[in-house]
Design a protein around this motif. Structure first.
Motif, PDB file in Angstrom:
ATOM      1  N   ASP A 391       0.835  -1.208   0.000  1.00  0.00           N
ATOM      2  CA  ASP A 391       0.000   0.000   0.000  1.00  0.00           C
ATOM      3  C   ASP A 391       0.865   1.251   0.000  1.00  0.00           C
ATOM      4  N   ARG A 392       1.621   1.416  -1.092  1.00  0.00           N
ATOM      5  CA  ARG A 392       2.715   2.382  -1.158  1.00  0.00           C
ATOM      6  C   ARG A 392       2.329   3.802  -0.738  1.00  0.00           C
ATOM      7  N   ILE A 393       1.208   4.303  -1.211  1.00  0.00           N
ATOM      8  CA  ILE A 393       0.828   5.692  -0.879  1.00  0.00           C
ATOM      9  C   ILE A 393      -0.477   5.737  -0.077  1.00  0.00           C
ATOM     10  N   GLY A 394      -0.855   4.597   0.479  1.00  0.00           N
ATOM     11  CA  GLY A 394      -2.069   4.565   1.274  1.00  0.00           C
ATOM     12  C   GLY A 394      -3.348   4.604   0.463  1.00  0.00           C
ATOM     13  N   ALA A 395      -3.275   4.234  -0.823  1.00  0.00           N
ATOM     14  CA  ALA A 395      -4.468   4.272  -1.669  1.00  0.00           C
ATOM     15  C   ALA A 395      -5.516   3.276  -1.197  1.00  0.00           C
ATOM     16  N   MET A 396      -5.064   2.081  -0.773  1.00  0.00           N
ATOM     17  CA  MET A 396      -6.037   1.093  -0.313  1.00  0.00           C
ATOM     18  C   MET A 396      -6.566   1.451   1.068  1.00  0.00           C
ATOM     19  N   ALA A 397      -5.733   2.037   1.904  1.00  0.00           N
ATOM     20  CA  ALA A 397      -6.227   2.520   3.196  1.00  0.00           C
ATOM     21  C   ALA A 397      -7.305   3.571   2.979  1.00  0.00           C
ATOM     22  N   ARG A 398      -7.132   4.398   1.954  1.00  0.00           N
ATOM     23  CA  ARG A 398      -8.134   5.419   1.625  1.00  0.00           C
ATOM     24  C   ARG A 398      -9.431   4.757   1.157  1.00  0.00           C
ATOM     25  N   VAL A 399      -9.321   3.729   0.325  1.00  0.00           N
ATOM     26  CA  VAL A 399     -10.510   2.998  -0.119  1.00  0.00           C
ATOM     27  C   VAL A 399     -11.256   2.422   1.078  1.00  0.00           C
ATOM     28  N   THR A 400     -10.514   1.787   1.970  1.00  0.00           N
ATOM     29  CA  THR A 400     -11.146   1.174   3.137  1.00  0.00           C
ATOM     30  C   THR A 400     -11.855   2.221   3.995  1.00  0.00           C
ATOM     31  N   ALA A 401     -11.194   3.349   4.214  1.00  0.00           N
ATOM     32  CA  ALA A 401     -11.794   4.410   5.036  1.00  0.00           C
ATOM     33  C   ALA A 401     -13.021   5.014   4.368  1.00  0.00           C
ATOM     34  N   ASP A 402     -12.949   5.220   3.052  1.00  0.00           N
ATOM     35  CA  ASP A 402     -14.036   5.887   2.340  1.00  0.00           C
ATOM     36  C   ASP A 402     -15.232   4.979   2.072  1.00  0.00           C
ATOM     37  N   HIS A 403     -14.970   3.673   1.870  1.00  0.00           N
ATOM     38  CA  HIS A 403     -16.011   2.811   1.323  1.00  0.00           C
ATOM     39  C   HIS A 403     -16.300   1.549   2.126  1.00  0.00           C
ATOM     40  N   TYR A 404     -15.346   1.091   2.917  1.00  0.00           N
ATOM     41  CA  TYR A 404     -15.504  -0.209   3.568  1.00  0.00           C
ATOM     42  C   TYR A 404     -15.581  -0.088   5.084  1.00  0.00           C
ATOM     43  N   GLY A 405     -16.130   0.999   5.561  1.00  0.00           N
ATOM     44  CA  GLY A 405     -16.268   1.186   6.996  1.00  0.00           C
ATOM     45  C   GLY A 405     -17.245   0.226   7.634  1.00  0.00           C
ATOM     46  N   ARG A 406     -18.208  -0.226   6.838  1.00  0.00           N
ATOM     47  CA  ARG A 406     -19.182  -1.201   7.336  1.00  0.00           C
ATOM     48  C   ARG A 406     -18.977  -2.527   6.629  1.00  0.00           C
TER      49      ARG A 406
END
Length: 412
Positions: A391-406
């Motif tokens: 997750d070099r620039i945190g792109a997947m962390a951003r996806v998880t935070a924006d879309h996969y909170g539930r």
């Protein structure tokens, strides 16, 4: 093949690479305010070819391989994913004790050597223990990342049946035009489906090989024997792949009715300049013409339970705009029984060799926000596991935070 992803061809497939405006942050904000669906595909490809994702290198001990596999599964859970697509037949070999094909060299370092454990069986059990679905991913026709049959085991089916094999572009391929090859490939696949409670059977984008300028795939003999009744060799080749897909779907449903069958094609079926039904793209590769894979027919005929087009381009790219292709594929599945998931280029995020758009961690999250505007899109699959771990620039962390909170279960 070297340490390259199966997606490397997508770069050469485009006629131009240019920059475009960033994905709208307003779309991502809109998604954060909305609720997550109860079910959607949140998938991850776990590639084994050339040790792309796992095992990290050939020759690790059984314990080391198992530990790495579990870390990938745990990482999928941490990011809110619910499905893993594990590549279990990367090059006419097996990641389970197959009676048809040898153990994969990507495990032990030597083709045919027992790794001392059952990777597919373990993966299914451990995925299910974590609430993940496990789809077994098979490459149908790739035999070897080199062109020397003598480097295969003497007992390898390609050695025992040299007439099945076509060398092309420095690699060995099975000939899709031979009925006996099609039957053998299906038998090899169905062995895994019968043995293990997999949740799905998955094909990637390789059918006939990606074209290489100045080289011909020499299937003249099989065409002469089996090509009667077709106006062109291209029509016959497409019919061969149609049969593989249709028959595999039928056999999977007969053996394991709960398992779903799907394909992840290259993202452009045909350009509109080639076919008015095609997309407003100018890609240098078209699956219908170059890979002889008529994915639109497979969707419309209901042979696929799901399709995962590889939309590995940024929003605004003139040759293949993500937003344009997203809308095209939504229209392609509309009214069919085939569910649409979108293949996402996680591997490009933060890669300095990629366009500036991929250096912005919001690009990938913006893709999911745009997809929410199309009700036909039932989720996303990310390529691939190694990139999720980095997750070099945190792109997947951003996806998880924006879309996969539930949490969301996979579509059924």
């Amino acid at each position: 093949m070297g340490r390259v992803s199966r997606r490397a061809f997508t770069v050469a497939a485009l006629s131009a690479l240019t920059t475009a405006p960033a994905a709208s942050s307003a779309l991502a904000g809109q998604e954060r305010r909305g609720g997550a669906p109860a079910t959607e595909m949140r998938g991850l490809w776990l590639a084994t070819v050339a040790n792309r994702d796992w095992p990290s290198r050939a020759g690790l001990s059984a314990g080391e391989q198992r530990a790495e596999l579990l870390r990938h599964l745990d990482n999928a859970v941490r990011h809110g994913l619910n499905t893993v697509f594990l590549q279990v037949r990367p090059t006419a070999d097996a990641l389970w004790p197959s009676p048809h094909e040898p153990w994969s060299a990507y495990l032990s370092g030597s083709q045919g050597r027992d790794p001392g454990w059952d990777p597919l069986g373990t993966a299914v059990a451990e995925a299910h223990a974590r609430g993940l679905e496990l789809h077994a991913w098979f490459n149908p026709y790739r035999v070897a990342p080199h062109a020397d049959p003598a480097r295969l085991l003497p007992s390898h089916p390609a050695r025992r049946h040299p007439e099945w094999v076509v060398p092309y572009a420095g690699r060995l391929h099975y000939d899709p035009g031979l009925p006996e090859v099609r039957a053998f490939v299906q038998d090899a696949i169905l062995d895994a489906v019968e043995r293990y409670p997999v949740d799905g059977v998955h094909f990637d984008d390789y059918f006939y090989p990606y074209p290489v300028a100045g080289q011909d795939f020499d299937d003249a003999a099989s065409h002469a024997a089996h090509g009667a009744g077709f106006a062109t060799r291209a029509d016959w080749r497409r019919a061969n792949i149609d049969r593989l897909v249709r028959e595999t779907a039928e056999r999977v449903r007969a053996v394991r009715p709960a398992a779903r069958f799907g394909v992840s094609p290259f993202g452009v079926w045909r350009n509109a300049a080639t076919d008015p039904r095609g997309s407003a793209t100018t890609a240098g590769v078209q699956t219908y013409d170059d890979l002889h894979a008529d994915t639109l027919t497979w969707v419309r005929e209901g042979w696929l339970d799901y399709v995962v087009p590889q939309l590995y381009w940024h929003v605004g790219l003139p040759a293949a705009d993500y937003a344009t292709l997203l809308a095209w594929w939504a229209g392609a599945v509309r009214g069919s029984r085939t569910r649409l998931y979108i293949g996402e280029a996680l591997y490009k995020a933060g890669d300095p060799a990629q366009d500036a758009r991929w250096q912005d961690p919001a690009e990938l999250s913006g893709h999911l926000a745009r997809a929410r505007l199309h009700p036909e899109v039932r989720g996303h699959v990310f390529f691939a596991a190694r990139d999720l771990a980095e997750d070099r620039i945190g792109a997947m962390a951003r996806v998880t935070a924006d879309h996969y909170g539930r949490p969301a279960g996979p579509p059924r």
